[in-house]
Design an enzyme around this catalytic site. Structure first.
Site, PDB file in Angstrom:
ATOM      1  N   ASP A 160      -8.542  -3.815  -7.182  1.00  0.00           N
ATOM      2  CA  ASP A 160      -8.171  -3.179  -5.919  1.00  0.00           C
ATOM      3  C   ASP A 160      -8.768  -1.771  -5.883  1.00  0.00           C
ATOM      4  O   ASP A 160      -8.615  -0.994  -6.830  1.00  0.00           O
ATOM      5  CB  ASP A 160      -6.642  -3.122  -5.833  1.00  0.00           C
ATOM      6  N   SER A 189       0.828  -1.201   0.000  1.00  0.00           N
ATOM      7  CA  SER A 189       0.000   0.000   0.000  1.00  0.00           C
ATOM      8  C   SER A 189       0.869   1.260   0.000  1.00  0.00           C
ATOM      9  O   SER A 189       1.737   1.404  -0.857  1.00  0.00           O
ATOM     10  CB  SER A 189      -0.946  -0.064   1.200  1.00  0.00           C
ATOM     11  N   HIS A 209      -6.816  -5.670  -1.290  1.00  0.00           N
ATOM     12  CA  HIS A 209      -5.716  -4.717  -1.210  1.00  0.00           C
ATOM     13  C   HIS A 209      -4.662  -5.328  -0.298  1.00  0.00           C
ATOM     14  O   HIS A 209      -4.862  -5.459   0.906  1.00  0.00           O
ATOM     15  CB  HIS A 209      -6.246  -3.403  -0.635  1.00  0.00           C
TER      16      HIS A 209
END
Length: 528
Positions: A433, A212, A462
């Site tokens: 995502d 991320s 994710h």
């Protein structure tokens, strides 16, 4: 389930705040490693039942890397030490955020990789500046997300003002408490911290594995120190060209699509949830529930804002869908708000760690890149987005609204382009995502010369490696073992893996989906 931060990043702003503090941009600050002497960490045992060999330490870094002989701050580290004769150096891991703690992630990564691969690395977790066990740790306004908050959708001037006042008060609190720190809360500073950690570990180069926001931190490090990168793994990739206003707007449509995918799943499992087989009607029932909660919050805790906070994590990880569906069905079918309150406490409520994470999140994103200061522009952008993607557009907006009042001027974001100095990087991305939409991974793939992109086709989670997808994990293990990257002709992708199937409804108290997936997503939390 671990209590989770309220929502992910979003986009909003308000009227220009007065009295902004002008500070020099850190991007151009000279790096002088020869004048800052990094001290080797003093490792001590801090094992847990899950990770008994975990060790902990700390390292000092300059608050301002342009003044390495000035004030220092402390970063918390963790380590699972290597056990094999072959040693491939430190593997630094980051769970994202900004604001996520990586101390436990080190144990998870070491335990989840094949033993022969993990044994060749010192897996290093760290709390970035301001986070968790690092000192000082930020907490601008404890209880900022306490229930019940104003409705995120500003259907009246009074509701809009209530939300704006919350955003302004949060920014002002950060300025009062941490005015000396805020100019230095940037991704660039955090990347320079990584190089101090490298020096402290006595390594010529580092290996890096980020999820991320951790992908953005990793790419900034590679841009600043290309010769110091050995291996670079990026999972669920942030688009560096959109930080942070555009990226947050782009998320809204993607999360709306994931919310509708959840509705489709509920419809397919009508035998369990008894909400019907028409996904559009089920979605209408969800919004009717939202309206009812505005009039009477469930348990005095779950109003519209808290409801959205509770269901946003389902956009990150479909392993939460069975729990969310049970709470949804209980409220609609049985008029029972108890399961909804329980789901909020498990997935939506913000604890002390969440307060800290949100403080760091705003500090970094508000300083990292410019945010529009004209509230009229933000009102226009977010109402237009709400018409297309109502699920979390305004909730997402208010999450970032403090940036409009931020007491420190924003920098210009780093431009990410690398040359052949950086070894081949390995990128992982799910096509659906929501938090980091697919195009961002394609952009980074093109900008990181010699990188390879592995795509999970049809996946919507994710954070996708070390979550039970054997195809993805084979590519990860091969890369960490010997640097092998796939080279293929799958359009933008070099390799394609099929997504894991969606979860089944709960049949017991055991968590649905893979155990590793649930643990990982508890560590990643519900922010970018």
């Amino acid at each position: 389930m671990k209590k989770r931060a309220a929502v992910l990043c979003g986009a909003a702003a308000v009227v220009v705040a007065s009295g902004l503090t002008a500070v020099p941009a850190e991007a151009g600050a000279p790096h002088a490693p020869e004048t800052f002497r990094a001290t080797a960490p003093a490792w001590k045992k801090c094992g847990t039942d899950d990770y008994p060999t975990l060790q902990c330490a700390s390292v000092e870094v300059p608050l301002d890397h342009a003044e390495p002989s000035g004030r220092t701050i402390t970063l918390a580290l963790s380590r699972i030490p290597h056990t094999a004769k072959k040693y491939q150096g430190p593997l630094l891991v980051n769970p994202g955020g900004p604001g996520g703690s990586g101390l436990t992630l080190a144990g998870f990564v070491a335990a989840s990789l094949p033993k022969r691969v993990a044994a060749e690395y010192d897996v290093i977790g760290f709390d970035p500046r301001g986070v968790g066990d690092s000192r000082p740790a930020l907490d601008c306004a404890p209880g900022h997300f306490d229930a019940v908050r104003p409705d995120p959708v500003p259907t009246s001037p009074e509701v809009e003002r209530a939300n704006l006042d919350r955003a302004k008060s949060f920014a002002e609190a950060c300025g009062r408490k941490y005015g000396d720190l805020l100019p230095h809360m940037t991704t660039t500073a955090a990347a320079r911290d990584l190089d101090v950690i490298r020096q402290a570990l006595g390594a010529e180069r580092i290996n890096y594995f980020g999820y991320s926001y951790g992908t953005y931190l990793g790419t900034v490090y590679a841009k600043l120190y290309p010769q110091r990168v050995r291996r670079l793994v990026l999972d669920s990739v942030v688009d560096p060209t959109g930080v942070w206003y555009d990226s947050n707007l782009d998320q809204n449509q993607a999360f709306n699509a994931r919310h509708r995918a959840f509705m489709d799943w509920v419809a397919k499992n009508d035998a369990t949830y008894r909400l019907g087989t028409d996904a559009e009607k089920i979605e209408a029932a969800w919004y009717a529930m939202r309206s009812a909660l505005k009039e009477k919050p469930a348990g005095g805790k779950v109003g519209p804002a808290e409801l959205e906070d509770t269901f946003v994590p389902g956009g990150y990880y479909n392993g939460y869908w069975p729990y969310l569906a049970e709470a949804f069905a209980a409220y609609v079918n049985d008029k029972d708000g108890g399961p909804l309150v329980e789901a909020y406490e498990n997935f939506g409520a913000t604890d002390v760690a969440g307060d800290n994470g949100y403080s760091v999140y705003t500090a970094v994103e508000c300083r990292d890149a410019p945010w529009p200061r004209d509230w009229a522009q933000w009102r226009k952008d977010n109402w237009e987005m709400y018409e297309r993607a109502p699920f979390m557009s305004w909730n997402n907006a208010w999450y970032n609204a403090p940036c409009a009042y931020w007491p420190v001027e924003a920098r210009r974001p780093e431009r990410i382009n690398t040359t052949g100095q950086v070894p081949p990087a390995l990128l992982f991305q799910a096509t659906d995502d929501a938090a980091t939409p697919y195009q961002g991974a394609v952009t980074v793939h093109r900008r990181l010369e010699r990188s390879s992109l592995v795509v999970e086709s049809g996946g919507g989670n994710h954070g996708i490696t070390l979550s039970g997808n054997a195809c993805l994990d084979r590519h990860l293990a091969a890369y960490l073992a010997n640097g092998t990257v796939p080279r293929g002709s799958h359009g933008d992708a070099d390799a394609v893996c099929a997504a894991l199937p969606d979860p089944k409804p709960l049949t017991s108290k055991a968590a649905p989906g893979t155990a590793r997936g649930s643990v990982l997503h508890g560590l990643l939390g519900s922010r970018i």
